[in-house]
Structure formats: structure tokens, C-alpha cells
Design an enzyme around this catalytic site. Sequence first.
Site, PDB file in Angstrom:
ATOM      1  N   ASP A 147      -2.117   6.277 -29.888  1.00  0.00           N
ATOM      2  CA  ASP A 147      -2.006   5.722 -31.239  1.00  0.00           C
ATOM      3  C   ASP A 147      -3.291   5.955 -32.036  1.00  0.00           C
ATOM      4  O   ASP A 147      -3.315   5.851 -33.270  1.00  0.00           O
ATOM      5  CB  ASP A 147      -1.656   4.234 -31.188  1.00  0.00           C
ATOM      6  CG  ASP A 147      -2.730   3.361 -30.535  1.00  0.00           C
ATOM      7  OD1 ASP A 147      -3.762   3.900 -30.073  1.00  0.00           O
ATOM      8  OD2 ASP A 147      -2.549   2.140 -30.484  1.00  0.00           O
ATOM      9  N   GLU A 148      -4.373   6.292 -31.306  1.00  0.00           N
ATOM     10  CA  GLU A 148      -5.656   6.465 -31.995  1.00  0.00           C
ATOM     11  C   GLU A 148      -5.663   7.659 -32.943  1.00  0.00           C
ATOM     12  O   GLU A 148      -6.513   7.737 -33.841  1.00  0.00           O
ATOM     13  CB  GLU A 148      -6.788   6.616 -30.977  1.00  0.00           C
ATOM     14  CG  GLU A 148      -7.009   5.370 -30.151  1.00  0.00           C
ATOM     15  CD  GLU A 148      -8.474   5.104 -29.863  1.00  0.00           C
ATOM     16  OE1 GLU A 148      -8.754   4.250 -29.006  1.00  0.00           O
ATOM     17  OE2 GLU A 148      -9.343   5.724 -30.498  1.00  0.00           O
ATOM     18  N   TYR A 171     -13.064  11.077 -29.421  1.00  0.00           N
ATOM     19  CA  TYR A 171     -11.940  11.082 -28.462  1.00  0.00           C
ATOM     20  C   TYR A 171     -10.630  11.237 -29.213  1.00  0.00           C
ATOM     21  O   TYR A 171      -9.820  12.117 -28.911  1.00  0.00           O
ATOM     22  CB  TYR A 171     -11.913   9.791 -27.645  1.00  0.00           C
ATOM     23  CG  TYR A 171     -10.546   9.452 -27.090  1.00  0.00           C
ATOM     24  CD1 TYR A 171      -9.753   8.445 -27.682  1.00  0.00           C
ATOM     25  CD2 TYR A 171     -10.023  10.138 -26.008  1.00  0.00           C
ATOM     26  CE1 TYR A 171      -8.491   8.145 -27.181  1.00  0.00           C
ATOM     27  CE2 TYR A 171      -8.764   9.837 -25.498  1.00  0.00           C
ATOM     28  CZ  TYR A 171      -8.000   8.844 -26.108  1.00  0.00           C
ATOM     29  OH  TYR A 171      -6.741   8.552 -25.619  1.00  0.00           O
TER      30      TYR A 171
HETATM   31  N1  LIG Z   1      -5.245   3.946 -21.303  1.00  0.00           N
HETATM   32  C1  LIG Z   1      -4.716   3.807 -22.508  1.00  0.00           C
HETATM   33  O1  LIG Z   1      -4.722   2.713 -23.083  1.00  0.00           O
HETATM   34  C2  LIG Z   1      -4.082   4.992 -23.202  1.00  0.00           C
HETATM   35  C3  LIG Z   1      -3.343   4.739 -24.363  1.00  0.00           C
HETATM   36  C4  LIG Z   1      -2.722   5.814 -25.009  1.00  0.00           C
HETATM   37  C5  LIG Z   1      -2.834   7.089 -24.482  1.00  0.00           C
HETATM   38  N2  LIG Z   1      -3.576   7.319 -23.364  1.00  0.00           N
HETATM   39  C6  LIG Z   1      -3.616   8.685 -22.847  1.00  0.00           C
HETATM   40  O2  LIG Z   1      -2.963   8.657 -21.576  1.00  0.00           O
HETATM   41  C7  LIG Z   1      -3.557   9.621 -20.704  1.00  0.00           C
HETATM   42  C8  LIG Z   1      -4.021   8.938 -19.434  1.00  0.00           C
HETATM   43  O3  LIG Z   1      -4.906   7.914 -19.832  1.00  0.00           O
HETATM   44  P1  LIG Z   1      -5.603   7.001 -18.708  1.00  0.00           P
HETATM   45  O4  LIG Z   1      -6.016   5.737 -19.350  1.00  0.00           O
HETATM   46  O5  LIG Z   1      -4.765   6.991 -17.495  1.00  0.00           O
HETATM   47  O6  LIG Z   1      -6.912   7.884 -18.423  1.00  0.00           O
HETATM   48  P2  LIG Z   1      -7.878   7.898 -17.171  1.00  0.00           P
HETATM   49  O7  LIG Z   1      -9.201   8.243 -17.751  1.00  0.00           O
HETATM   50  O8  LIG Z   1      -7.719   6.682 -16.373  1.00  0.00           O
HETATM   51  O9  LIG Z   1      -7.309   9.118 -16.299  1.00  0.00           O
HETATM   52  C9  LIG Z   1      -7.336  10.429 -16.792  1.00  0.00           C
HETATM   53  C10 LIG Z   1      -7.273  11.368 -15.585  1.00  0.00           C
HETATM   54  O10 LIG Z   1      -7.257  12.712 -16.068  1.00  0.00           O
HETATM   55  C11 LIG Z   1      -8.118  13.489 -15.254  1.00  0.00           C
HETATM   56  N3  LIG Z   1      -8.604  14.635 -16.041  1.00  0.00           N
HETATM   57  C12 LIG Z   1      -9.280  14.593 -17.226  1.00  0.00           C
HETATM   58  N4  LIG Z   1      -9.575  15.850 -17.617  1.00  0.00           N
HETATM   59  C13 LIG Z   1      -9.055  16.700 -16.677  1.00  0.00           C
HETATM   60  C14 LIG Z   1      -9.061  18.090 -16.504  1.00  0.00           C
HETATM   61  N5  LIG Z   1      -9.666  18.883 -17.394  1.00  0.00           N
HETATM   62  N6  LIG Z   1      -8.452  18.618 -15.412  1.00  0.00           N
HETATM   63  C15 LIG Z   1      -7.834  17.811 -14.507  1.00  0.00           C
HETATM   64  N7  LIG Z   1      -7.813  16.460 -14.599  1.00  0.00           N
HETATM   65  C16 LIG Z   1      -8.425  15.926 -15.679  1.00  0.00           C
HETATM   66  C17 LIG Z   1      -9.240  12.546 -14.858  1.00  0.00           C
HETATM   67  O11 LIG Z   1      -9.917  12.999 -13.694  1.00  0.00           O
HETATM   68  C18 LIG Z   1      -8.486  11.236 -14.647  1.00  0.00           C
HETATM   69  O12 LIG Z   1      -8.059  11.111 -13.311  1.00  0.00           O
HETATM   70  C19 LIG Z   1      -4.700  10.264 -21.499  1.00  0.00           C
HETATM   71  O13 LIG Z   1      -4.220  11.478 -22.046  1.00  0.00           O
HETATM   72  C20 LIG Z   1      -4.979   9.260 -22.619  1.00  0.00           C
HETATM   73  O14 LIG Z   1      -5.454   9.935 -23.774  1.00  0.00           O
HETATM   74  C21 LIG Z   1      -4.202   6.297 -22.701  1.00  0.00           C
HETATM   75  C1  LIG Z   2      -4.988   3.674 -27.239  1.00  0.00           C
HETATM   76  C2  LIG Z   2      -6.381   3.814 -26.649  1.00  0.00           C
HETATM   77  O1  LIG Z   2      -6.643   2.624 -25.881  1.00  0.00           O
HETATM   78  C3  LIG Z   2      -7.895   2.633 -25.199  1.00  0.00           C
HETATM   79  O2  LIG Z   2      -8.952   2.763 -26.152  1.00  0.00           O
HETATM   80  P1  LIG Z   2      -9.765   1.464 -26.717  1.00  0.00           P
HETATM   81  O3  LIG Z   2     -11.105   1.911 -27.136  1.00  0.00           O
HETATM   82  O4  LIG Z   2      -8.924   0.712 -27.673  1.00  0.00           O
HETATM   83  O5  LIG Z   2      -9.852   0.593 -25.379  1.00  0.00           O
HETATM   84  P2  LIG Z   2     -11.080  -0.231 -24.791  1.00  0.00           P
HETATM   85  O6  LIG Z   2     -10.531  -1.103 -23.738  1.00  0.00           O
HETATM   86  O7  LIG Z   2     -12.233   0.659 -24.469  1.00  0.00           O
HETATM   87  O8  LIG Z   2     -11.546  -1.145 -26.045  1.00  0.00           O
HETATM   88  C4  LIG Z   2     -10.645  -2.083 -26.624  1.00  0.00           C
HETATM   89  C5  LIG Z   2     -11.433  -2.935 -27.609  1.00  0.00           C
HETATM   90  O9  LIG Z   2     -12.353  -3.753 -26.873  1.00  0.00           O
HETATM   91  C6  LIG Z   2     -13.686  -3.501 -27.286  1.00  0.00           C
HETATM   92  N1  LIG Z   2     -14.531  -3.553 -26.087  1.00  0.00           N
HETATM   93  C7  LIG Z   2     -14.343  -2.656 -25.057  1.00  0.00           C
HETATM   94  C8  LIG Z   2     -15.143  -2.709 -23.946  1.00  0.00           C
HETATM   95  C9  LIG Z   2     -16.179  -3.681 -23.848  1.00  0.00           C
HETATM   96  O10 LIG Z   2     -16.939  -3.752 -22.850  1.00  0.00           O
HETATM   97  N2  LIG Z   2     -16.310  -4.563 -24.894  1.00  0.00           N
HETATM   98  C10 LIG Z   2     -15.519  -4.526 -26.008  1.00  0.00           C
HETATM   99  O11 LIG Z   2     -15.679  -5.357 -26.935  1.00  0.00           O
HETATM  100  C11 LIG Z   2     -13.666  -2.154 -27.960  1.00  0.00           C
HETATM  101  O12 LIG Z   2     -14.693  -2.034 -28.947  1.00  0.00           O
HETATM  102  C12 LIG Z   2     -12.284  -2.118 -28.572  1.00  0.00           C
HETATM  103  O13 LIG Z   2     -12.277  -2.739 -29.858  1.00  0.00           O
HETATM  104  C13 LIG Z   2      -7.944   3.791 -24.215  1.00  0.00           C
HETATM  105  O14 LIG Z   2      -9.217   3.820 -23.584  1.00  0.00           O
HETATM  106  C14 LIG Z   2      -7.755   5.107 -24.952  1.00  0.00           C
HETATM  107  O15 LIG Z   2      -7.622   6.160 -23.981  1.00  0.00           O
HETATM  108  C15 LIG Z   2      -6.574   5.065 -25.861  1.00  0.00           C
HETATM  109  O16 LIG Z   2      -5.949   6.094 -26.113  1.00  0.00           O
END
Ligand SMILES: NC(=O)c1ccc[n+]([C@@H]2O[C@H](COP(=O)([O-])OP(=O)(O)OC[C@H]3O[C@@H](n4cnc5c(N)ncnc54)[C@H](O)[C@@H]3O)[C@@H](O)[C@H]2O)c1
Ligand SMILES: C[C@H]1O[C@H](OP(=O)(O)OP(=O)(O)OC[C@H]2O[C@@H](n3ccc(=O)[nH]c3=O)[C@H](O)[C@@H]2O)[C@H](O)[C@@H](O)C1=O
Length: 362
Positions: A147-148, A171
Site C-alpha cells: 500500500d506504500e 523502499y
Molecule cells: N510486511 C508487511 O507489512 C508488508 C506489507 C505489504 C507488502 N509487503 C511485501 O511483501 C513481501 C514480503 O514482505 P515481508 O514482510 O515478508 O519481508 P521480509 O523482509 O520479512 O522477507 C523478505 C524475504 O525476501 C528475501 N529477499 C530479499 N531480496 C532478495 C533477493 N534479491 N533474492 C532472494 N531473496 C530475497 C529476504 O532474504 C527475505 O527472506 C515484500 O515484497 C514486501 O514488500 C510486506
Molecule cells: C505496508 C508496509 O508495512 C510495513 O512498513 P511500516 O514502515 O509501516 O512498518 P513498521 O512496523 O516499520 O512501522 C509502522 C509504524 O510504526 C513506527 N515505528 C516502527 C518501529 C519502531 O521501532 N517504532 C515506531 O514508532 C513507524 O514509524 C511507522 O509509523 C512493512 O515493513 C513494509 O514492508 C510495507 O510494505
Amino acid sequence: MIDAFDQYLLVTGGAGFIGSCFLENWVIKFSNIHFTCIDKLNYVSDHSTKYISNLLKLPNFKFVQKDIAVEYEYLCGLLVEDYENNRITGIINFAAESSVDRSFSSPLDFTQNNITSSHNLFECARLLLEKHPEVRNKFKFLHVSTDEVYGEQALREHVAECSNLKPTNPYAATKAAIDLIAQSYIYSFHLPITIIRSNNVYGPNQNKEKLIPMVLDKLKQYENQLKAKEPITEKITIHGNGTNKRTYIHVQDLITAIELLWMKMDDDLESDSQKVLTQTYNIGTTYEIDNLSLVKYICDIYFAQRLSSLDVDYNSLITFVKDRNYNDSRYALNFDKMTELGWKPSIKMTDGIKQLVANLDS
Ligand SMILES: NC(=O)c1ccc[n+]([C@@H]2O[C@H](COP(=O)([O-])OP(=O)(O)OC[C@H]3O[C@@H](n4cnc5c(N)ncnc54)[C@H](O)[C@@H]3O)[C@@H](O)[C@H]2O)c1
Ligand SMILES: C[C@H]1O[C@H](OP(=O)(O)OP(=O)(O)OC[C@H]2O[C@@H](n3ccc(=O)[nH]c3=O)[C@H](O)[C@@H]2O)[C@H](O)[C@@H](O)C1=O
């Protein structure tokens, strides 16, 4: 060659938070599908396969440690040159450096990693369908965006999938760039890429740099230091004044959405239509909360579940630190397209947080 499995999928980034939860669910549930997981094993999983260790010996699972941002030749071999042996006709791309905070300090690394890794996959998929046109009627590609990419929304504003992309941090800019490259492959090469953009995801296996696991980790340290009669050293760090808001979706609800879309993609392939293939879907909830309230909400649950005898002023556990270079105020998705497909989130945030607190010792 007799196929031992009905489908062969490539899952990238499967050793991380969402990918590992997805694989834990699908590898067990779909024994007729073979999963190849490629992950470079970065810091989020302590450079290990700890989140998917119980899958490593299963017959329908294979793990490969590779960096898909630099291993284009390997990817091409796996997906295109050796298609007859590997027969991969489905890709789910979770791989990315996912930390907003880290992207402020190493923006070029995020560009190099996130954009090139996904673009390598798109290009290999294009070459596969060019070399093996017969694969097109069974090929699916799900790309995981965020959503970012929309940037922040004003109060009462909601963004739909057709809204402009206005990322504010490095990012998010890489994720938006990938979405635009995907769009160019959909238009120019008719590549059937389906994109999902979700709110903040939470659940097991999430690295403690993110807000929810960070708070739980700090509370666990507090509890341990209390029991050991050691001085309390760690505090919950809140960026800025804590008024920034986020909307949360439990990882299991995201996985359910992915499963629904994957089935709808099969329907498209069978009917030679593109109702879901090449579409973008917002996957969100209405669980919006500001950071400070969320921290106190987690403290309430933690103390009620684990330290009920204590009466602690939570403010003593919190420290306000320097805000991010830019901190989006809030994200609010219009997710009517998913609702119309019959999906809705089912895990209440209270229950999701309670589940995490209960499983802290496992
Ligand atoms: N966590 C969230 O809140 C959130 C929300 C929306 C979207 N996303 C998206 O979902 C996906 C997964 O997010 P997450 O929170 O599980 O991330 P994460 O950081 O926990 O895991 C990402 C994984 O991808 C692997 N990776 C990164 N670059 C790579 C590369 N070049 N080759 C092989 N492996 C690679 C890392 O080693 C890691 O294991 C990401 O694309 C992120 O942008 C995450
Ligand atoms: C959709 C994305 O969600 C995640 O990104 P986001 O930066 O929103 O997640 P965080 O958990 O890193 O931060 C959420 C919110 O909390 C604040 N915060 C974080 C860590 C800390 O130690 N103190 C804080 O106050 C931060 O400033 C934010 O406002 C996800 O990581 C990303 O991959 C997504 O795509």
C-alpha cells in the site's frame, strides 16, 4: 516425463515473514503442488531457513539459497532453458528488502535489490512464454506489492487500485517502480502478472525491527529482566510523537486472499479470460490505529496475559525517538475489488495480538 506433481511453483522470498507463513500453509495443504523456494537468506531470518525448517525434508518442497537480483543466469536456466525438467508455470514473488527504516540509510541497495530482482523474474517469465507459447494457457504470476506505493492518505481518503502512485520513501519508491515495470510487461508482452497491494501485515515470524514484533520483544525482555531482578534496560521506541497511523491485516487473512486470487487465475486460464490475470488488487482491512495507541493496546494484552499481578504505567516502558526522514501519516485502501471476489478479513486484531503473545515462548 510423467509429472509427479500437478503444478510446479516458484516462490521467492519464502524464508522471510509473509513468504514463510505462506509456504507453511500451502506446502502442507497442497501436496499435489511442488514448491521451489528461492531466498538469499538476509537478516530477517537470521540468514537461515529457521522459519521454513520443517518444510525442508518434504517431497514437494525444495529450497535454493540464491540472490535473484544477481542470479539472472540461474533464474533463466531454472525457468526457461531447463523448463522441460523443472516445468515451473507459477511464480509468487515475495522477495524484497522490506524495511522502510533501512531504505533511508541505503536507498541504492534497495533500488539494486528490489527492482532488479523483480525485473529479472518478469524478463525470465517473458522469455519462457516466448520460447514455450504452449505454457501461456497455464502460466500464473502473482507479484506482492504494498500500500506504500500510493503514499499517504488524508483523513477520510481511500485509494483504489487505479489511484496514482506517490511513494514518499525509497523502499516504497522501489515497490512502485516494480509495479510500473510489471505494467509495461503486461501491456507490451501480454505477461499475465497479477499484483497485490496490502496494508501492514502482522503475524508470526516477523522481524522485530517492525513495530508489533518490536513491542512484543521489548515486553518479553522487560518480563525477563523483572523476573531476574535485573535493571530494566530496553524501552519501546516510538518514532516522533506516535500519532502516525497504520492499518493492519493478519498474515493468515492475506494468505486466504492470495489463495482466492490463485483459484480465480485458474478460472481465467480455463475460460481464456483475464478477469483476474493482469489485474491489481488492494488487500486491506479497517483496523486502523495510531502507533502510540497500538503500543498501549499490546501492553494491555501482554500484561493481562502474562503479568496480570503487576500495575505498570506503560509510559515508563516507552521512549520517543527521532522520527523517520518522512513518515507517512496513514494508509487507507479501498479493497472493494477483493470484497467483490468474496474475500473479507476474518482475524480480529485483538485475537491476532493475543495469539502472538500466547506463542511468545514457542
Ligand atoms: N510486511 C508487511 O507489512 C508488508 C506489507 C505489504 C507488502 N509487503 C511485501 O511483501 C513481501 C514480503 O514482505 P515481508 O514482510 O515478508 O519481508 P521480509 O523482509 O520479512 O522477507 C523478505 C524475504 O525476501 C528475501 N529477499 C530479499 N531480496 C532478495 C533477493 N534479491 N533474492 C532472494 N531473496 C530475497 C529476504 O532474504 C527475505 O527472506 C515484500 O515484497 C514486501 O514488500 C510486506
Ligand atoms: C505496508 C508496509 O508495512 C510495513 O512498513 P511500516 O514502515 O509501516 O512498518 P513498521 O512496523 O516499520 O512501522 C509502522 C509504524 O510504526 C513506527 N515505528 C516502527 C518501529 C519502531 O521501532 N517504532 C515506531 O514508532 C513507524 O514509524 C511507522 O509509523 C512493512 O515493513 C513494509 O514492508 C510495507 O510494505
